[in-house]
Design a protein around this motif. Structure first.
Motif, PDB file in Angstrom:
ATOM      1  N   PHE A 129       0.830  -1.200   0.000  1.00 43.60           N
ATOM      2  CA  PHE A 129       0.000   0.000   0.000  1.00 43.60           C
ATOM      3  C   PHE A 129       0.867   1.253   0.000  1.00 43.60           C
ATOM      4  O   PHE A 129       1.941   1.281   0.617  1.00 43.60           O
ATOM      5  N   MET A 130       0.375   2.272  -0.655  1.00 42.36           N
ATOM      6  CA  MET A 130       0.927   3.620  -0.515  1.00 42.36           C
ATOM      7  C   MET A 130      -0.175   4.514   0.027  1.00 42.36           C
ATOM      8  O   MET A 130      -1.335   4.430  -0.412  1.00 42.36           O
ATOM      9  N   VAL A 131       0.167   5.358   0.993  1.00 46.22           N
ATOM     10  CA  VAL A 131      -0.823   6.221   1.640  1.00 46.22           C
ATOM     11  C   VAL A 131      -0.345   7.666   1.601  1.00 46.22           C
ATOM     12  O   VAL A 131       0.853   7.949   1.478  1.00 46.22           O
ATOM     13  N   HIS A 132      -1.297   8.572   1.727  1.00 48.47           N
ATOM     14  CA  HIS A 132      -0.960   9.981   1.865  1.00 48.47           C
ATOM     15  C   HIS A 132      -0.336  10.182   3.247  1.00 48.47           C
ATOM     16  O   HIS A 132      -0.889   9.748   4.266  1.00 48.47           O
ATOM     17  N   LYS A 133       0.795  10.834   3.280  1.00 45.73           N
ATOM     18  CA  LYS A 133       1.527  11.011   4.534  1.00 45.73           C
ATOM     19  C   LYS A 133       0.678  11.719   5.588  1.00 45.73           C
ATOM     20  O   LYS A 133       0.756  11.405   6.783  1.00 45.73           O
ATOM     21  N   ASP A 134      -0.181  12.648   5.149  1.00 49.75           N
ATOM     22  CA  ASP A 134      -0.972  13.406   6.115  1.00 49.75           C
ATOM     23  C   ASP A 134      -2.094  12.601   6.767  1.00 49.75           C
ATOM     24  O   ASP A 134      -2.766  13.087   7.672  1.00 49.75           O
ATOM     25  N   THR A 135      -2.292  11.329   6.320  1.00 51.40           N
ATOM     26  CA  THR A 135      -3.262  10.475   7.024  1.00 51.40           C
ATOM     27  C   THR A 135      -2.697   9.996   8.349  1.00 51.40           C
ATOM     28  O   THR A 135      -3.450   9.567   9.230  1.00 51.40           O
ATOM     29  N   ALA A 193      -5.678   5.444   0.311  1.00 57.05           N
ATOM     30  CA  ALA A 193      -4.545   4.577  -0.005  1.00 57.05           C
ATOM     31  C   ALA A 193      -4.730   3.978  -1.388  1.00 57.05           C
ATOM     32  O   ALA A 193      -5.847   3.933  -1.929  1.00 57.05           O
ATOM     33  N   VAL A 194      -3.629   3.494  -1.973  1.00 53.65           N
ATOM     34  CA  VAL A 194      -3.678   2.778  -3.234  1.00 53.65           C
ATOM     35  C   VAL A 194      -2.894   1.490  -3.042  1.00 53.65           C
ATOM     36  O   VAL A 194      -1.867   1.476  -2.345  1.00 53.65           O
ATOM     37  N   THR A 195      -3.370   0.398  -3.631  1.00 54.33           N
ATOM     38  CA  THR A 195      -2.709  -0.894  -3.446  1.00 54.33           C
ATOM     39  C   THR A 195      -2.202  -1.438  -4.777  1.00 54.33           C
ATOM     40  O   THR A 195      -2.889  -1.385  -5.799  1.00 54.33           O
ATOM     41  N   ASP A 213       5.352  13.307   0.073  1.00 56.10           N
ATOM     42  CA  ASP A 213       4.017  13.370   0.675  1.00 56.10           C
ATOM     43  C   ASP A 213       3.331  12.004   0.681  1.00 56.10           C
ATOM     44  O   ASP A 213       2.170  11.893   1.095  1.00 56.10           O
ATOM     45  N   HIS A 214       4.046  10.976   0.229  1.00 57.20           N
ATOM     46  CA  HIS A 214       3.445   9.651   0.102  1.00 57.20           C
ATOM     47  C   HIS A 214       4.346   8.606   0.737  1.00 57.20           C
ATOM     48  O   HIS A 214       5.571   8.641   0.568  1.00 57.20           O
ATOM     49  N   VAL A 215       3.739   7.672   1.461  1.00 59.33           N
ATOM     50  CA  VAL A 215       4.475   6.663   2.215  1.00 59.33           C
ATOM     51  C   VAL A 215       4.088   5.275   1.712  1.00 59.33           C
ATOM     52  O   VAL A 215       2.891   4.946   1.632  1.00 59.33           O
ATOM     53  N   ILE A 216       5.096   4.464   1.375  1.00 56.68           N
ATOM     54  CA  ILE A 216       4.845   3.066   1.012  1.00 56.68           C
ATOM     55  C   ILE A 216       5.020   2.238   2.275  1.00 56.68           C
ATOM     56  O   ILE A 216       6.098   2.219   2.875  1.00 56.68           O
TER      57      ILE A 216
END
Length: 340
Positions: A129-135, A193-195, A213-216
């Motif tokens: 998954f990759m998520v927006h860091k601000d989540t 998130a995106v998978t 700004d994005h975290v895997i």
């Protein structure tokens, strides 16, 4: 009467019915046609990409170029057909394409129910998954109730649903028809998130306006054995493709490259190398291809290490580490049977 029936059954078991045993193998059809038809992606650079000059490139594309070299002696004798996630299996089942080389994940249901045969696997990864860091999300268990962008009609979609269910969690799927649409929705913040497999997540993150700004996330929810696919019923075609894959790995083990393959074929005294390159023996002709078929493959796309590094790895703009795709002797999972 009983003896006649037994004889008839025996003949049917040994030779098949309705002429099935004599049905043409796709390998022969491709040779007669003079063209291999390959279904693949056309929009992910490094995997499957069609540029504005009409040139195809990428890992999945190069596998088909290698097959064209092996069977027809020329990597250019391949016609590429762009397929979407929803179209890919119908295109293969209908005979529109000879081979599907499109980052297809091998699973037991696909292997045992669709009437397909998988080659390899030639690329090993997993689903992350990759998520927006601000989540503020740093672990997959924090995604309970999250919205997740996912490709429709893929194993990725099914693995996603299975994992959330198994862990007693809920999510809101945001389905996309293709990768460009999926990542566009993610970067527009239509999902949390995106998978996808981590290499592909890294590719898209690198293109983002603000990659930081994005975290895997580190955790993988499923392993992914990706492989080219053909229809069942053409054992000669399958054997050529499977041993072509093994041959690319073997070439790397033997230190045979695009640059030195011709010289090695002329000067080597190693019986394994001479057999492998078709200088001695009839391995190729026994399979229905020229004896020097692996020479043509290596000249077209290189050994497995070159094939990987030139499309996804250190020689490409993507710089995706080989990881599990390294040779077994280097701590990876790529291994081939003996060339005896």
């Amino acid at each position: 009467m009983i003896r006649s029936s037994i004889f008839a059954v025996t003949v049917a078991l040994c030779f098949g019915t309705g002429g099935a045993a004599n049905a043409a193998d796709l390998l022969d059809e491709i040779k007669d046609r003079g063209e291999l038809v390959c279904g693949t992606l056309n929009y992910i650079a490094g995997v499957g990409f069609l540029d504005d000059k009409g040139e195809w490139s990428g890992f999945d594309v190069d596998f088909c170029k290698a097959a064209g070299a092996a069977i027809l002696g020329d990597p250019k004798k391949v016609r590429f057909v762009a397929t979407t996630g929803a179209q890919k299996f119908p295109a293969l089942q209908s005979g529109e394409i000879d081979i599907l080389s499109r980052s297809v994940t091998e699973t037991i249901s696909r292997d045992t129910t669709l009437g397909f045969s998988f080659i390899g696997p030639n690329h090993m990864t997993g689903q992350g998954f990759m998520v927006h860091k601000d989540t503020g999300v740093t672990d997959v268990k924090q995604l309970d109730g999250a919205s997740v962008c996912v490709l429709a009609g893929t194993t990725t979609e099914r693995y996603l649903a299975d994992w959330f269910k198994a862990n007693g969690m809920s999510f809101q799927p945001v389905a996309a028809e293709n990768s460009d649409q999926m990542y566009s929705m993610y970067f527009d913040k239509r999902c949390d998130a995106v998978t996808m497999e981590p290499p592909y997540l890294a590719i898209r993150r690198a293109r983002a306006a603000s990659p930081d700004d994005h975290v895997i996330l580190e955790t993988l929810i499923a392993k992914s054995f990706e492989a080219p696919v053909i229809r069942e019923g053409s054992p000669k075609f399958f054997k050529v493709l499977q041993w072509m894959h093994y041959g690319m790995i073997t070439a790397e083990e033997l230190g045979i490259t695009q640059a030195n393959v011709d010289e090695v074929a002329k000067t080597s005294t190693n019986p394994v190398v001479l057999r492998f390159l078709g200088v001695e023996g009839t391995i190729g002709s026994d399979m229905g291809v020229p004896n020097d078929w692996m020479v043509k493959v290596i000249k077209a796309v290189g050994n497995y290490g070159e094939f990987y590094n030139n499309t996804l790895g250190k020689n490409s703009h993507l710089q995706v580490p080989r990881g599990m795709n390294a040779l077994w002797r280097d701590g990876g999972a790529m291994v081939a049977p003996g060339w005896q």
